[in-house]
Each structure stands twice: as structure tokens, then as C-alpha cells.
Design a protein around this motif. Structure first.
Motif, mmCIF file in Angstrom:
data_model
loop_
_atom_site.group_PDB
_atom_site.id
_atom_site.type_symbol
_atom_site.label_atom_id
_atom_site.label_comp_id
_atom_site.label_asym_id
_atom_site.label_seq_id
_atom_site.Cartn_x
_atom_site.Cartn_y
_atom_site.Cartn_z
ATOM 1 N N ARG A 155 0.823 -1.205 0.000
ATOM 2 C CA ARG A 155 0.000 0.000 0.000
ATOM 3 C C ARG A 155 0.861 1.261 0.000
ATOM 4 N N LEU A 156 1.950 1.268 0.769
ATOM 5 C CA LEU A 156 2.821 2.443 0.794
ATOM 6 C C LEU A 156 3.440 2.683 -0.585
ATOM 7 N N GLN A 157 3.853 1.606 -1.235
ATOM 8 C CA GLN A 157 4.449 1.756 -2.562
ATOM 9 C C GLN A 157 3.410 2.192 -3.591
ATOM 10 N N THR A 158 2.174 1.710 -3.432
ATOM 11 C CA THR A 158 1.093 2.149 -4.310
ATOM 12 C C THR A 158 0.850 3.653 -4.149
ATOM 13 N N ARG A 159 1.048 4.143 -2.933
ATOM 14 C CA ARG A 159 0.881 5.581 -2.662
ATOM 15 C C ARG A 159 2.072 6.401 -3.127
ATOM 16 N N GLY A 160 3.075 5.738 -3.701
ATOM 17 C CA GLY A 160 4.225 6.458 -4.235
ATOM 18 C C GLY A 160 5.415 6.557 -3.308
#
Length: 360
Positions: free
Chosen positions: A266-271
Motif C-alpha cells: 500500500r505504501l508503494q502504491t501511494r508512491g
């Protein structure tokens, strides 16, 4: 030519429709009586060494497999070891695989009972009891002692994970307090002071790890921050958004590896970049956490040793008649990989953008 009008040989068949070899078949091929064959295959004294060798060679050549069910009924023992586990949980998968390996050639069969949303743990245990398992291994049981004792109906059991205080139950586990302390100490040593914890719920193991995190934070004179999470990737992902909304944490300790991987995704999806923006740690050292693309900092609990010890405890209970309760605690080991690094000197634009996106 074979007589097509001859009636088929009567006898048991395997799952492929082929007739299963019998003691009579081996006796005919070896030129001895079926009773003598039975004595040899059961390891009884009486037959000469030469006869025993001949019968064994014929049985192996013909591919004879003993009828375990008949043997069990005759001895009034099933030699079944029951195991409860959660399908899809990689930690349980590794434990089950090692349990199966360790029981191989020890005269026991393993019967698995899944624990799912529609097949709760009490029902899984009841399935194993009804199947006449002689002893049960429970992977991370979530039941209270009174409920567990009633479900087992007098059967001895070995719990892997939480500590359960019942006289008929052995415990095989790691030291969760020491493990979580290692994680927090590691993060503090590399410079983090804003460390959050995503817990796994209100049961024994999540509670023990949460309390250990809080104690470690207080020992470092830091303020703990606990966010509700769970055992799965989805719960970790939900917790990641909550953390971005509510805190400026630079490091996260997760209840287990699956939860940590959900947080990372999720953190990586948020950039965000891991560990440049936020460090993440797990717990269990699952296979997926060891993949090069994940490389999760985590705790190795000695799971394979735990599985082997659980099998040993089970067999001690039913074969050796041990009744005294034992507890085996394996020391945890910190595995530092690529998901932890010193905190950024200041909040990055990526973190600021992610927080704004969630707020809107």
C-alpha cells in the motif's frame, strides 16, 4: 490364452481400480504360508533369516503396501496425528510441510483439518477427534483454555505458538517479547524515534507482541503508537493508510510478515519508497519475505525446529506415555534485510503527497 469366462479375482482394489496385493499373493510367490508372510512383515520373531529375507525381497519386488487400516483396527490404534492449520498462511504451510517430513517413516499418518471463516477451530478439532487421532498439533490456536480443553475431549495436544496452561497440552514457541524487543532496538539503533506498531488483534500472540512493543518503546523513552491491523495483507494495507493519515512515523513494526507485506504494497502504491521514506519490519521469516524483491527485515522463530519438536512431543505422549507437561521455547533471531534503513533527514515530498491524497 486367458479364460475370458473366468470370474475376476476377488479382493481389495486401490483407487486406480487395480487389485491390491495381498499376503496370499506374496506367499504364493515366495512359496511359504500367508501366516509366515504376516510374521515377517510385522517383524515378529520365528521365521529364519533366510526366509525373512526372501519374503521381504518378494514383497518389495511386487510393490506390496500394507493395509494400514486393518493393522490399526487390529491393534486398536489409529496412529493418526491431527494438525489444525490455516490454508493460505505461508507460516502454517512451512510448519505443516516440516511436520509431514518429520513423521515420515515413524509409523504415523498426518490428518490435516483446515481452520477457515466457515470451518472454525472448534469444528476442525472436532473433525480430528471424530477421526480417532491419537494426538493433535494446534498451530497458533486462538481458543481460550476452557474451550480448547472441552474440544479436545481428553486428547493430548501440542500447541505451536501461544502459551496455553493446560496439563494435557505441551507448548512449542519462540520468545515473542525478546523478538519484538530486537526489532525495536534495531530501529532505534539506526536512528528511528517515531516507530509505530500494526498489531494483529486481541488474541494471545498479537497481544503479547503489542505489549512487548510498548515496553520496548517505553524503555527507550519513546512514545508508542499502535494501529489496529491483522494477520493478512489486506489488514496491513488498511493499517498503512491509517498510519499515513494519523502519524508521521518513519518506521513500522508489523504483527507478521503478511501484514508487513500488505503495508509495503500500500505504501508503494501511494508512491512511497521503502526504506528511504519509511522502514518496515515483519515477524516469522516466511518464504515470501525472503524473496529478493521483498527482502523483509523480520524475526526468524526457528519454525522448522518448532515443527520437529512438536512431532517429537506428540509421539512422546502416545508412544512413551509421558503425561508431564513440557514447554519448549526457541530463541528468536533478527534477520536484517533491505526494508530498514536510517530515517530520512526530513519528510520527503512523496510522503507529503501521499498524506494529502488520503486526506482528500
Amino acid at each position: 490364452m486367458p479364460n475370458r469366462n473366468q470370474p475376476p479375482h476377488r479382493g481389495a482394489h486401490d483407487n486406480g481400480g487395480r487389485r491390491r496385493l495381498t499376503l496370499q499373493d506374496i506367499a504364493d510367490a515366495a512359496g511359504v504360508s500367508p501366516g509366515l508372510v504376516s510374521m515377517v512383515l510385522r517383524g515378529r520373531s520365528g521365521p529364519s533369516a533366510a526366509t525373512a529375507a526372501k519374503v521381504t525381497e518378494v514383497a518389495e519386488r511386487l510393490g506390496y503396501r500394507p493395509n494400514r487400516t486393518a493393522s490399526q483396527l487390529a491393534s486398536r490404534r489409529t496412529r493418526l496425528l491431527g494438525v489444525t492449520s490455516t490454508p493460505g498462511n505461508p507460516y502454517h504451510g512451512e510448519l505443516v510441510e516440516e511436520i509431514l517430513s518429520h513423521t515420515h517413516d515413524r509409523g504415523y499418518e498426518v490428518l490435516l483439518a483446515p481452520v477457515t471463516r466457515t470451518h472454525e477451530e472448534v469444528g476442525a478439532i472436532q473433525t480430528l477427534v471424530d477421526s480417532r487421532c491419537e494426538v493433535i498439533i494446534l498451530l497458533n490456536t486462538t481458543l481460550e483454555p476452557a474451550t480448547l480443553e472441552k474440544a479436545l475431549d481428553g486428547l493430548p495436544a501440542i500447541v505451536v505458538g501461544p502459551s496455553v496452561d493446560l496439563p494435557t497440552i505441551d507448548v512449542v514457541r519462540t520468545n515473542d517479547t525478546a523478538a519484538v524487543t530486537m526489532l525495536v532496538d534495531h530501529l532505534v539503533e539506526i536512528g528511528h524515534i517515531r516507530i509505530a506498531h500494526v498489531d494483529g488483534g486481541d488474541l494471545y500472540l498479537p497481544r503479547a507482541r503489542r505489549e512487548a512493543y510498548e515496553a520496548a518503546m517505553h524503555r527507550h523513552r519513546l512514545i508508542p503508537l499502535v494501529v489496529s491491523g491483522g494477520e493478512t495483507e489486506n489488514r496491513g494495507a488498511e493499517a498503512a493508510d491509517e498510519l499515513l493519515r494519523a502519524s508521521d512515523s518513519t518506521a513500522i513494526t508489523a504483527y507478521n510478515d503478511l501484514c508487513a507485506i500488505g503495508i509495503m504494497d500500500r505504501l508503494q502504491t501511494r508512491g512511497l519508497h521503502i526504506p528511504e521514506d519509511i522502514s518496515v519490519t515483519g515477524f516469522d521469516n516466511d518464504r515470501i519475505s525472503r524473496l529478493h524483491g521483498i527482502a523483509l527485515t523480520t524475526i526468524d522463530t526457528g519454525k522448522l525446529e518448532q515443527a520437529r519438536r512438536a512431532v517429537d512431543c506428540a509421539i512422546e505422549r502416545v508412544d512413551q506415555g509421558r503425561t508431564q507437561r513440557v514447554i519448549h521455547e526457541f530463541p528468536p533471531r533478527l534477520i536484517v534485510r533491505a526494508t530498514t534503513a536510517p530515517p530520512p533527514s526530513r519528510t520527503s515530498r512523496r510522503v507529503t503527497a501521499a498524506r494529502r491524497a488520503i486526506a482528500t
